[in-house]
Design a protein around this motif. Structure first.
Motif, PDB file in Angstrom:
ATOM      1  N   ARG A 142     -39.443 -32.417  23.878  1.00 18.55           N
ATOM      2  CA  ARG A 142     -38.487 -33.199  23.087  1.00 18.55           C
ATOM      3  C   ARG A 142     -39.150 -34.420  22.466  1.00 18.55           C
ATOM      4  NH1 ARG A 142     -32.547 -33.500  25.369  1.00 18.55           N
ATOM      5  NH2 ARG A 142     -32.326 -34.235  23.249  1.00 18.55           N
ATOM      6  N   THR A 143     -40.090 -35.035  23.189  1.00 18.58           N
ATOM      7  CA  THR A 143     -40.809 -36.181  22.639  1.00 18.58           C
ATOM      8  C   THR A 143     -41.657 -35.744  21.452  1.00 18.58           C
ATOM      9  OG1 THR A 143     -40.857 -37.210  24.812  1.00 18.58           O
ATOM     10  CG2 THR A 143     -42.425 -38.036  23.190  1.00 18.58           C
ATOM     11  N   HIS A 144     -42.306 -34.582  21.563  1.00 24.16           N
ATOM     12  CA  HIS A 144     -43.100 -34.058  20.446  1.00 24.16           C
ATOM     13  C   HIS A 144     -42.213 -33.791  19.234  1.00 24.16           C
ATOM     14  CE1 HIS A 144     -45.112 -30.863  18.101  1.00 24.16           C
ATOM     15  NE2 HIS A 144     -46.170 -31.634  18.312  1.00 24.16           N
ATOM     16  N   GLU A 145     -41.051 -33.186  19.457  1.00 25.31           N
ATOM     17  CA  GLU A 145     -40.117 -32.915  18.357  1.00 25.31           C
ATOM     18  C   GLU A 145     -39.680 -34.214  17.685  1.00 25.31           C
ATOM     19  OE1 GLU A 145     -36.907 -30.770  20.127  1.00 25.31           O
ATOM     20  OE2 GLU A 145     -38.139 -29.006  20.542  1.00 25.31           O
ATOM     21  N   LEU A 146     -39.390 -35.221  18.479  1.00 27.33           N
ATOM     22  CA  LEU A 146     -38.966 -36.513  17.945  1.00 27.33           C
ATOM     23  C   LEU A 146     -40.070 -37.151  17.108  1.00 27.33           C
ATOM     24  CD1 LEU A 146     -36.847 -38.830  17.895  1.00 27.33           C
ATOM     25  CD2 LEU A 146     -37.980 -39.713  19.924  1.00 27.33           C
ATOM     26  N   LEU A 147     -41.295 -37.153  17.633  1.00 26.01           N
ATOM     27  CA  LEU A 147     -42.409 -37.729  16.895  1.00 26.01           C
ATOM     28  C   LEU A 147     -42.685 -36.959  15.608  1.00 26.01           C
ATOM     29  CD1 LEU A 147     -44.849 -38.594  19.816  1.00 26.01           C
ATOM     30  CD2 LEU A 147     -43.530 -40.191  18.412  1.00 26.01           C
ATOM     31  N   VAL A 157     -39.177 -32.846  28.633  1.00 24.66           N
ATOM     32  CA  VAL A 157     -39.346 -34.197  28.090  1.00 24.66           C
ATOM     33  C   VAL A 157     -40.523 -34.224  27.123  1.00 24.66           C
ATOM     34  CG1 VAL A 157     -40.041 -36.547  28.696  1.00 24.66           C
ATOM     35  CG2 VAL A 157     -38.231 -35.431  29.969  1.00 24.66           C
ATOM     36  N   ALA A 158     -41.622 -33.578  27.501  1.00 23.00           N
ATOM     37  CA  ALA A 158     -42.791 -33.535  26.623  1.00 23.00           C
ATOM     38  C   ALA A 158     -42.462 -32.836  25.309  1.00 23.00           C
ATOM     39  CB  ALA A 158     -43.956 -32.838  27.325  1.00 23.00           C
TER      40      ALA A 158
END
Length: 122
Positions: A73-78, A70-71
Protein backbone atom coordinates in the motif's frame (compact mmCIF):
# COMPACT_ATOMS: atom_id res chain seq x y z
CA UNK A 1 -15.46 -8.65 16.21
CA UNK A 2 -16.01 -6.18 13.42
CA UNK A 3 -13.10 -5.94 10.99
CA UNK A 4 -11.51 -2.50 11.26
CA UNK A 5 -8.10 -0.84 11.27
CA UNK A 6 -6.79 -2.54 14.41
CA UNK A 7 -8.88 -5.71 14.38
CA UNK A 8 -6.07 -7.99 13.17
CA UNK A 9 -3.87 -6.88 16.05
CA UNK A 10 -6.62 -7.39 18.61
CA UNK A 11 -7.63 -10.75 17.12
CA UNK A 12 -4.04 -11.98 17.49
CA UNK A 13 -3.89 -10.69 21.09
CA UNK A 14 -7.20 -12.36 21.99
CA UNK A 15 -6.07 -15.62 20.36
CA UNK A 16 -2.87 -15.47 22.44
CA UNK A 17 -5.10 -15.52 25.54
CA UNK A 18 -6.66 -18.78 24.29
CA UNK A 19 -9.92 -17.45 22.86
CA UNK A 20 -11.36 -18.17 19.44
CA UNK A 21 -11.74 -15.09 17.25
CA UNK A 22 -13.91 -14.34 14.27
CA UNK A 23 -13.79 -11.12 12.25
CA UNK A 24 -16.80 -9.93 10.33
CA UNK A 25 -16.50 -7.28 7.59
CA UNK A 26 -18.27 -4.04 8.49
CA UNK A 27 -20.51 -4.31 5.43
CA UNK A 28 -22.08 -7.46 6.95
CA UNK A 29 -22.59 -5.83 10.36
CA UNK A 30 -24.16 -2.59 9.09
CA UNK A 31 -27.63 -4.03 8.27
CA UNK A 32 -27.99 -5.12 11.91
CA UNK A 33 -26.78 -1.84 13.42
CA UNK A 34 -29.30 0.08 15.50
CA UNK A 35 -29.88 3.80 14.98
CA UNK A 36 -27.59 4.86 17.78
CA UNK A 37 -23.85 4.74 17.20
CA UNK A 38 -22.37 3.52 20.47
CA UNK A 39 -20.43 0.50 21.69
CA UNK A 40 -23.49 -1.33 23.00
CA UNK A 41 -25.37 -0.96 19.71
CA UNK A 42 -22.29 -2.05 17.76
CA UNK A 43 -21.84 -5.12 19.96
CA UNK A 44 -25.50 -6.05 19.52
CA UNK A 45 -25.21 -5.71 15.74
CA UNK A 46 -22.08 -7.87 15.69
CA UNK A 47 -23.79 -10.54 17.81
CA UNK A 48 -26.79 -10.51 15.50
CA UNK A 49 -24.66 -10.69 12.36
CA UNK A 50 -22.49 -13.57 13.60
CA UNK A 51 -25.57 -15.76 14.13
CA UNK A 52 -26.57 -15.51 10.46
CA UNK A 53 -25.38 -18.45 8.33
CA UNK A 54 -24.77 -16.32 5.22
CA UNK A 55 -22.36 -13.95 6.97
CA UNK A 56 -18.79 -14.93 6.21
CA UNK A 57 -15.86 -14.05 8.39
CA UNK A 58 -12.57 -12.49 7.35
CA UNK A 59 -9.35 -14.37 8.10
CA UNK A 60 -7.05 -12.91 10.72
CA UNK A 61 -3.81 -11.76 9.10
CA UNK A 62 -0.49 -12.67 10.57
CA UNK A 63 2.06 -10.01 11.42
CA UNK A 64 4.04 -10.90 8.26
CA UNK A 65 0.92 -10.64 6.09
CA UNK A 66 0.09 -7.25 7.55
CA UNK A 67 3.65 -6.02 7.02
CA UNK A 68 3.59 -7.14 3.38
CA UNK A 69 0.27 -5.36 2.83
CA UNK A 70 1.65 -2.18 4.39
CA UNK A 71 4.64 -2.32 2.05
CA UNK A 72 2.39 -2.79 -0.99
CA UNK A 73 0.00 0.00 0.00
CA UNK A 74 2.90 2.36 0.71
CA UNK A 75 4.35 1.61 -2.74
CA UNK A 76 0.95 2.27 -4.36
CA UNK A 77 0.66 5.57 -2.50
CA UNK A 78 4.14 6.70 -3.49
CA UNK A 79 3.48 5.73 -7.11
CA UNK A 80 0.27 7.80 -7.20
CA UNK A 81 2.05 10.77 -5.62
CA UNK A 82 4.89 10.47 -8.15
CA UNK A 83 2.43 10.58 -11.06
CA UNK A 84 0.62 13.55 -9.50
CA UNK A 85 3.88 15.43 -9.03
CA UNK A 86 5.01 14.79 -12.62
CA UNK A 87 1.63 15.94 -13.95
CA UNK A 88 1.76 19.07 -11.77
CA UNK A 89 5.24 19.97 -13.04
CA UNK A 90 4.15 19.47 -16.65
CA UNK A 91 1.03 21.59 -16.22
CA UNK A 92 2.87 24.39 -14.40
CA UNK A 93 5.51 24.51 -17.11
CA UNK A 94 2.82 24.53 -19.79
CA UNK A 95 1.65 27.84 -18.28
CA UNK A 96 5.05 29.23 -19.28
CA UNK A 97 4.89 27.70 -22.73
CA UNK A 98 7.25 24.85 -21.90
CA UNK A 99 5.50 21.80 -23.32
CA UNK A 100 6.75 18.31 -22.47
CA UNK A 101 5.84 14.84 -23.60
CA UNK A 102 3.68 12.95 -21.12
CA UNK A 103 5.09 10.05 -19.17
CA UNK A 104 7.56 9.52 -16.36
CA UNK A 105 10.32 8.56 -18.79
CA UNK A 106 10.33 12.13 -20.18
CA UNK A 107 10.42 14.03 -16.88
CA UNK A 108 14.23 13.98 -16.82
CA UNK A 109 14.49 15.96 -20.04
CA UNK A 110 11.85 18.39 -18.75
CA UNK A 111 13.83 18.98 -15.56
CA UNK A 112 16.97 19.65 -17.64
CA UNK A 113 15.05 22.14 -19.79
CA UNK A 114 13.66 24.08 -16.83
CA UNK A 115 16.79 23.97 -14.66
CA UNK A 116 17.96 27.11 -16.49
CA UNK A 117 15.67 30.00 -15.46
CA UNK A 118 16.48 31.79 -18.72
CA UNK A 119 14.32 29.23 -20.56
CA UNK A 120 11.25 30.49 -18.69
CA UNK A 121 11.79 34.19 -19.50
CA UNK A 122 10.69 35.18 -23.01
Amino acid sequence: MEACASSHYWAREIRALGHDTKMIPASYVKPYDARQKNDAADAAAICEAVTRPAVRSAPVKSLAQQAARVAHRTHELLSRHRVSLINAIRSHMAEFGVIAVAGPQHVGSLIKRISDPATLIP
